[in-house]
Design a protein around this motif. Structure first.
Motif, PDB file in Angstrom:
ATOM      1  N   ALA A 311       0.843  -1.192   0.000  1.00 54.04           N
ATOM      2  CA  ALA A 311       0.000   0.000   0.000  1.00 54.04           C
ATOM      3  C   ALA A 311       0.883   1.248   0.000  1.00 54.04           C
ATOM      4  O   ALA A 311       1.926   1.278   0.666  1.00 54.04           O
ATOM      5  N   PRO A 312       0.498   2.264  -0.776  1.00 52.85           N
ATOM      6  CA  PRO A 312       1.304   3.493  -0.814  1.00 52.85           C
ATOM      7  C   PRO A 312       1.352   4.170   0.546  1.00 52.85           C
ATOM      8  O   PRO A 312       0.511   3.925   1.408  1.00 52.85           O
ATOM      9  N   ALA A 313       2.339   5.019   0.713  1.00 52.35           N
ATOM     10  CA  ALA A 313       2.506   5.724   1.987  1.00 52.35           C
ATOM     11  C   ALA A 313       1.345   6.691   2.206  1.00 52.35           C
ATOM     12  O   ALA A 313       0.820   7.283   1.255  1.00 52.35           O
ATOM     13  N   TYR A 314       0.921   6.818   3.449  1.00 49.88           N
ATOM     14  CA  TYR A 314      -0.140   7.769   3.777  1.00 49.88           C
ATOM     15  C   TYR A 314       0.330   9.186   3.466  1.00 49.88           C
ATOM     16  O   TYR A 314       1.496   9.532   3.663  1.00 49.88           O
ATOM     17  N   ASP A 315      -0.604  10.015   2.993  1.00 46.57           N
ATOM     18  CA  ASP A 315      -0.248  11.406   2.693  1.00 46.57           C
ATOM     19  C   ASP A 315      -1.147  12.400   3.434  1.00 46.57           C
ATOM     20  O   ASP A 315      -1.167  13.586   3.108  1.00 46.57           O
ATOM     21  N   ALA A 316      -1.897  11.914   4.417  1.00 45.43           N
ATOM     22  CA  ALA A 316      -2.727  12.805   5.239  1.00 45.43           C
ATOM     23  C   ALA A 316      -2.679  12.312   6.680  1.00 45.43           C
ATOM     24  O   ALA A 316      -2.557  11.114   6.931  1.00 45.43           O
ATOM     25  N   ARG A 317      -2.765  13.237   7.609  1.00 41.75           N
ATOM     26  CA  ARG A 317      -2.722  12.880   9.025  1.00 41.75           C
ATOM     27  C   ARG A 317      -3.604  13.831   9.809  1.00 41.75           C
ATOM     28  O   ARG A 317      -3.465  15.054   9.701  1.00 41.75           O
ATOM     29  N   GLN A 318      -4.522  13.283  10.577  1.00 40.83           N
ATOM     30  CA  GLN A 318      -5.392  14.083  11.423  1.00 40.83           C
ATOM     31  C   GLN A 318      -4.879  13.987  12.856  1.00 40.83           C
ATOM     32  O   GLN A 318      -4.995  12.942  13.497  1.00 40.83           O
ATOM     33  N   GLN A 319      -4.305  15.070  13.344  1.00 39.89           N
ATOM     34  CA  GLN A 319      -3.707  15.060  14.669  1.00 39.89           C
ATOM     35  C   GLN A 319      -3.884  16.423  15.322  1.00 39.89           C
ATOM     36  O   GLN A 319      -3.794  17.466  14.657  1.00 39.89           O
ATOM     37  N   TYR A 320      -4.167  16.410  16.625  1.00 35.01           N
ATOM     38  CA  TYR A 320      -4.381  17.640  17.383  1.00 35.01           C
ATOM     39  C   TYR A 320      -3.654  17.541  18.715  1.00 35.01           C
ATOM     40  O   TYR A 320      -3.286  16.450  19.164  1.00 35.01           O
ATOM     41  N   GLY A 321      -3.472  18.686  19.333  1.00 32.94           N
ATOM     42  CA  GLY A 321      -2.916  18.714  20.668  1.00 32.94           C
ATOM     43  C   GLY A 321      -3.916  18.160  21.673  1.00 32.94           C
ATOM     44  O   GLY A 321      -5.094  17.951  21.357  1.00 32.94           O
ATOM     45  N   VAL A 322      -3.470  17.964  22.899  1.00 35.82           N
ATOM     46  CA  VAL A 322      -4.312  17.340  23.927  1.00 35.82           C
ATOM     47  C   VAL A 322      -5.612  18.109  24.128  1.00 35.82           C
ATOM     48  O   VAL A 322      -6.687  17.494  24.238  1.00 35.82           O
ATOM     49  N   LEU A 323      -5.562  19.433  24.174  1.00 32.93           N
ATOM     50  CA  LEU A 323      -6.766  20.226  24.391  1.00 32.93           C
ATOM     51  C   LEU A 323      -7.603  20.346  23.126  1.00 32.93           C
ATOM     52  O   LEU A 323      -8.833  20.197  23.164  1.00 32.93           O
ATOM     53  N   ALA A 324      -6.958  20.623  22.005  1.00 30.32           N
ATOM     54  CA  ALA A 324      -7.692  20.796  20.743  1.00 30.32           C
ATOM     55  C   ALA A 324      -8.341  19.496  20.282  1.00 30.32           C
ATOM     56  O   ALA A 324      -9.309  19.519  19.509  1.00 30.32           O
ATOM     57  N   ALA A 325      -7.827  18.347  20.743  1.00 30.03           N
ATOM     58  CA  ALA A 325      -8.376  17.059  20.318  1.00 30.03           C
ATOM     59  C   ALA A 325      -9.781  16.822  20.856  1.00 30.03           C
ATOM     60  O   ALA A 325     -10.560  16.082  20.252  1.00 30.03           O
ATOM     61  N   LEU A 326     -10.120  17.451  22.000  1.00 30.13           N
ATOM     62  CA  LEU A 326     -11.443  17.220  22.596  1.00 30.13           C
ATOM     63  C   LEU A 326     -12.566  17.787  21.729  1.00 30.13           C
ATOM     64  O   LEU A 326     -13.499  17.043  21.380  1.00 30.13           O
ATOM     65  N   PRO A 327     -12.527  19.080  21.356  1.00 30.80           N
ATOM     66  CA  PRO A 327     -13.602  19.560  20.468  1.00 30.80           C
ATOM     67  C   PRO A 327     -13.588  18.859  19.120  1.00 30.80           C
ATOM     68  O   PRO A 327     -14.645  18.670  18.504  1.00 30.80           O
ATOM     69  N   ALA A 328     -12.401  18.455  18.651  1.00 24.28           N
ATOM     70  CA  ALA A 328     -12.334  17.702  17.388  1.00 24.28           C
ATOM     71  C   ALA A 328     -13.046  16.367  17.523  1.00 24.28           C
ATOM     72  O   ALA A 328     -13.753  15.921  16.610  1.00 24.28           O
ATOM     73  N   ALA A 329     -12.878  15.715  18.685  1.00 24.86           N
ATOM     74  CA  ALA A 329     -13.543  14.431  18.924  1.00 24.86           C
ATOM     75  C   ALA A 329     -15.054  14.605  19.005  1.00 24.86           C
ATOM     76  O   ALA A 329     -15.816  13.774  18.495  1.00 24.86           O
ATOM     77  N   VAL A 330     -15.498  15.700  19.638  1.00 26.44           N
ATOM     78  CA  VAL A 330     -16.937  15.962  19.731  1.00 26.44           C
ATOM     79  C   VAL A 330     -17.519  16.226  18.345  1.00 26.44           C
ATOM     80  O   VAL A 330     -18.597  15.716  17.997  1.00 26.44           O
ATOM     81  N   ARG A 331     -16.803  17.006  17.529  1.00 28.18           N
ATOM     82  CA  ARG A 331     -17.273  17.285  16.161  1.00 28.18           C
ATOM     83  C   ARG A 331     -17.345  16.000  15.344  1.00 28.18           C
ATOM     84  O   ARG A 331     -18.313  15.776  14.606  1.00 28.18           O
ATOM     85  N   GLU A 332     -16.319  15.170  15.466  1.00 31.82           N
ATOM     86  CA  GLU A 332     -16.295  13.915  14.713  1.00 31.82           C
ATOM     87  C   GLU A 332     -17.432  12.996  15.155  1.00 31.82           C
ATOM     88  O   GLU A 332     -18.061  12.332  14.329  1.00 31.82           O
ATOM     89  N   THR A 333     -17.714  12.967  16.461  1.00 34.93           N
ATOM     90  CA  THR A 333     -18.822  12.165  16.967  1.00 34.93           C
ATOM     91  C   THR A 333     -20.145  12.650  16.379  1.00 34.93           C
ATOM     92  O   THR A 333     -20.991  11.855  15.956  1.00 34.93           O
ATOM     93  N   GLY A 334     -20.320  13.969  16.353  1.00 33.35           N
ATOM     94  CA  GLY A 334     -21.539  14.532  15.769  1.00 33.35           C
ATOM     95  C   GLY A 334     -21.677  14.197  14.300  1.00 33.35           C
ATOM     96  O   GLY A 334     -22.772  13.881  13.813  1.00 33.35           O
ATOM     97  N   LYS A 335     -20.554  14.245  13.591  1.00 34.54           N
ATOM     98  CA  LYS A 335     -20.573  13.930  12.167  1.00 34.54           C
ATOM     99  C   LYS A 335     -20.928  12.462  11.929  1.00 34.54           C
ATOM    100  O   LYS A 335     -21.746  12.130  11.064  1.00 34.54           O
TER     101      LYS A 335
END
Length: 452
Positions: A311-335
């Motif tokens: 498989a080709p190498a990944y070319d995207a990465r979704q990563q956040y800091g410890v604090l920023a990851a929480l609202p990102a997780a809530v948004r992803e859950t809603g989505k």
């Protein structure tokens, strides 16, 4: 066999973890409300291990690891001594019973957010929504190789999977999709993909491909691995050759070679096959020979096998800091919740196929595949499964948590509990609905295993 054992193992691990968390939600709120819990069991059947705590609750691990339950003291099930009636579930207020029942799905929802938070802190690797090739209605709409999809119908997308889901949703609704892309020259453009032109009965699992969108990471170079003795390519093509064109048609990936060779064979006569060999570009004249394809049907063949690269190498990465990851997780859950509920609505209204209903076989296969891809993807799978358990358990079907909540809401409105007869009838209907749903899921699972 290794895949089978791995699938079974990861399914047991996944369901064991999620069901335990679900039941712990019921248990924790029940204890806060003063209900006596008789047993907390992970799995069904005969206990393989059990221990009692100071409150008299038996914690057990049972033989069948596909579920679990919390058994509470209840006068409707056993005779309760007068001194313990105050701690029986049925004697609690309706709001307390609602809280206890809702706590299981709520625990799965919280677990989903927590798992996504961990995943975003670690970082999930994926492939970008970059196009490698376009054909059909996508090419006619102006989409081109190198376009990177940024937004579909106002929904921002970071990966090919998110873009595919958004396009699939539009296709099921028979709507054209407004797609914002960044082209190969770094210019942003908005194009309309006429998904309403897809034929009736299109495969909902292959919407991008049927619309003519080929993601860049799908493309594998057409590099020759082997040449069949006596074939059309014998003594002409060599292992390591990279096929660049067939009969004047450019080749970007190995999947293009077969249809081009087929067209050349049907045209008759020789054609030029251009290859790159040791840094040089060569034009070789070949005439395909008739033979049988992998499906046993007649086919024109060159007689070469291609290198199946990793498989080709990944070319995207979704990563956040410890604090920023929480609202990102809530948004992803809603989505994810919105997508799941939308799919259920479309299946009920006939806009989506019932083939989308899957069962334990599919869960096992996806669990194993996710675990093999890495911790980030396994966490995502667990989060999605936890959210699915939350949503399914909230369906207003008797025997599920949602059915019990429906009973209690009716009790709030009418001022008294439903009769034993009404609840028994509801339980029967709920079991029938659940059996039908499980039967459909198993049918789809088994159908997915049958070669086509």
């Amino acid at each position: 066999m290794a895949d089978f054992l791995g699938s079974v193992w990861w399914m047991i691990v996944s369901l064991g973890l999620l069901v335990t968390f679900h039941e712990f939600g019921h248990y924790w709120v029940a204890r806060r409300c003063g209900v006596k819990v008789l047993r907390f069991s992970v799995g069904f059947g005969k206990p393989l291990w059990s221990r009692y705590n100071k409150d008299g609750t038996e914690f057990a691990i049972a033989a069948i690891p596909l579920g679990g339950y919390v058994k509470m003291l209840d006068e409707r099930e056993v005779e309760v001594p007068a001194g313990e009636r105050a701690v029986a579930f049925n004697n609690k207020t309706v709001w307390q019973r609602i809280a206890i029942v809702a706590a299981g799905p709520a625990a799965n929802l919280l677990l989903c957010i927590a798992l996504l938070w961990v995943m975003f802190v670690i970082g999930r690797q994926d492939y970008s929504a970059t196009l490698g090739r376009t054909t059909g209605i996508a090419a006619s709409a102006g989409f081109a190789s190198g376009d990177r999809v940024l937004e579909v119908d106002g929904r921002m997308v970071d990966t090919w999977a998110e873009a595919s889901m958004a396009l699939t949703t539009a296709a099921m609704d028979r709507q054209d999709a407004r797609v914002r892309v960044r082209d190969a020259l770094d210019n942003e453009r908005t194009r309309v993909l006429p998904l309403s032109q897809l034929p009736a009965g299109f495969d909902e699992r292959q919407v991008p491909a049927q619309a003519g969108l080929v993601w860049q990471f799908w493309l594998q170079p057409a590099r020759v691995d082997s040449v069949v003795t006596g074939s059309a390519a014998a003594n002409l093509l060599q292992s390591g050759d990279l096929i660049l064109a067939v009969d004047g048609q450019r080749v970007d990936s190995m999947d293009q070679v077969t249809p081009l060779v087929e067209a050349l064979g049907k045209r008759g006569g020789p054609g030029m096959v251009e290859v790159e060999r040791n840094g040089e570009r060569l034009a070789l004249e070949l005439t395909p020979k008739p033979g049988q394809g992998a499906d046993g049907k007649p086919q024109w063949l060159l007689g070469v096998g291609f290198q199946q690269g990793q498989a080709p190498a990944y070319d995207a990465r979704q990563q956040y800091g410890v604090l920023a990851a929480l609202p990102a997780a809530v948004r992803e859950t809603g989505k994810l919740a919105s997508d799941s509920l939308g799919m259920m609505r479309r299946m009920l209204t006939g806009h989506a196929s019932l083939k989308n209903v899957s069962g334990p076989i599919t869960i096992a296969r996806v669990a194993n595949a996710s675990a093999e891809r890495g911790v980030d993807w396994f966490l995502y799978f667990l989060a999605l499964l936890s959210l699915s358990l939350c949503i399914i358990n909230l369906l207003p079907i008797p025997v599920l948590d949602g059915g019990h909540l429906l009973y209690y809401l009716i009790e709030l409105v009418k001022g008294s509990p439903l009769s034993e007869r009404a609840m028994a009838t509801g339980q029967f209907i709920g079991l029938a609905l659940l059996a039908g749903l499980m039967g459909l899921a198993f049918y789809n699972d088994i159908l997915s295993l049958v070669p086509r």
